[in-house]
Design a protein around this motif. Sequence first.
Motif, short mmCIF file in Angstrom:
data_model
loop_
_atom_site.label_atom_id
_atom_site.label_comp_id
_atom_site.label_asym_id
_atom_site.label_seq_id
_atom_site.Cartn_x
_atom_site.Cartn_y
_atom_site.Cartn_z
N ARG A 156 3.39 3.23 -7.24
CA ARG A 156 4.14 3.65 -5.97
C ARG A 156 4.21 2.49 -5.13
O ARG A 156 4.87 2.13 -4.29
CB ARG A 156 3.22 4.70 -5.22
CG ARG A 156 3.06 6.08 -5.86
CD ARG A 156 1.89 6.78 -5.19
NE ARG A 156 0.67 6.19 -5.52
CZ ARG A 156 -0.64 6.39 -5.13
NH1 ARG A 156 -0.66 7.52 -4.58
NH2 ARG A 156 -1.69 5.69 -5.49
N HIS A 173 -6.38 4.75 -3.93
CA HIS A 173 -5.36 4.61 -4.57
C HIS A 173 -5.87 5.16 -6.03
O HIS A 173 -5.13 5.44 -6.88
CB HIS A 173 -4.86 3.23 -4.91
CG HIS A 173 -3.60 2.83 -4.04
ND1 HIS A 173 -3.74 2.99 -2.57
CD2 HIS A 173 -2.22 2.81 -4.07
CE1 HIS A 173 -2.67 2.63 -2.02
NE2 HIS A 173 -1.76 2.39 -2.72
N PHE A 179 0.98 -1.38 0.08
CA PHE A 179 0.03 0.03 0.08
C PHE A 179 0.78 1.31 0.12
O PHE A 179 0.16 2.55 0.01
CB PHE A 179 -1.00 -0.15 1.27
CG PHE A 179 -1.28 -1.25 1.63
CD1 PHE A 179 -2.37 -2.02 0.59
CD2 PHE A 179 -1.56 -1.90 2.65
CE1 PHE A 179 -2.98 -3.19 0.67
CE2 PHE A 179 -2.45 -3.14 3.05
CZ PHE A 179 -2.92 -3.72 2.11
N ARG A 188 -3.45 7.98 -7.84
CA ARG A 188 -2.46 7.41 -8.69
C ARG A 188 -2.29 8.01 -9.80
O ARG A 188 -3.10 8.79 -10.49
CB ARG A 188 -2.84 5.73 -9.26
CG ARG A 188 -3.98 5.72 -9.86
CD ARG A 188 -4.52 4.12 -10.06
NE ARG A 188 -3.76 3.55 -11.06
CZ ARG A 188 -4.17 3.35 -12.33
NH1 ARG A 188 -5.54 3.60 -12.72
NH2 ARG A 188 -3.53 2.68 -13.20
N ASP A 217 -0.76 -0.04 -6.93
CA ASP A 217 -0.53 0.58 -8.34
C ASP A 217 -0.33 -0.20 -9.46
O ASP A 217 -0.79 -0.21 -10.61
CB ASP A 217 0.14 1.80 -8.16
CG ASP A 217 -0.33 3.16 -7.34
OD1 ASP A 217 -1.61 2.97 -7.11
OD2 ASP A 217 0.43 3.88 -7.14
#
Length: 351
Positions: free
Chosen positions: A208, A198, A131, A202, A212
């Motif tokens: 990241r 996200h 995460f 993103r 993602d």
Amino acid sequence: MRDFERLRKCYGNVYSLFIGPRAAVVINGAQAMKEAMITKAADFAGRPQDIFNFNCHLWLLLSKRMVLADYGASWKEHRRFALMTLRNFGLGKQSMEQRILGEMQYTMETLKRSIVMFHNAASNIICQVLFGTRYDYDDNFIKVVVQCFKENSKIANGAWAMVSHNMFVSIRCYAVFFIALEVTKTCKKLATCLITEHKETRVPGQPRDFLDCYLDELDKRSDDCSSFCEDRLIMFVLDLHFPGTDTTSNTLLTGFLYLMTYPHIHGRCQQEINQVLEKKDHASYDDRRNMPYTQAVIHEVQRIANTVPLSVYHCTTKDTKLMGYFLPKRTLIIQNLNSVLNEEAQWKFPN
């Protein structure tokens, strides 16, 4: 486990038994385990798909999980993606070591306050890869996740996990799996929230973290018949998060227990560490070559901890043979890892 060992001594390293009406084959010993799980890995790579059939709600949730997924195209596709992505984020590399060392600073600060810290530390290292976030040990997210994982671990390693799907399902059994259902729903809600965050933050093509990367992969595969989907992503990250957290933390707890029980071993490890590190602040993975005694203690802790003694159930993917015995397709396989980790032929002092 004593009953498994008694049956092994009586019937050998490969024997069958019935769990309720369901026949299963139990594999014992290093030789049989190597033949099944390494030499004939594809033949024994299946997963039994009827374990939670009595509870359709739980089955619908767990059927998307990759740990429980049957051997096939979807499993291969996701395994390939996970290995590639995790390596890109440091698995087996020095960058992962830096994450671990960073987390140890927080662990040392809370060493005297809570035994749950080992679950928090293991979970946080995995969170950073999955995460892209590290959570304070007092954060509600990490508290809820760790508690859910501990509840599911108790159920998965308990007696009802083995017998409930094959025997008459009692009221108590339903109660146990109702807890598992609620815990899984809670974890799924947390994962869904993270995925939503996200999606909003993103930048496509600039991942990241693991989430993602999976979302990027979904964009690439939007027009094909791939097994990649958002529902599977939710269960996928839980599959990566839960086993790593539970096994790592329980192994650490076992290590600390034994070092406290045998202070002379603790002292010898500390002496070797001090000699090798001299004025360095912390040990690195490369230092293990100069710490043979400490490394031997770590390996022995891992052997004794035996955190998942019966592993996760397998089943045969086709008609096959093991140690001369014929096993038909879809035979339920139970791996008695305890028999390997305590086998007298493999260890000088197994007990």
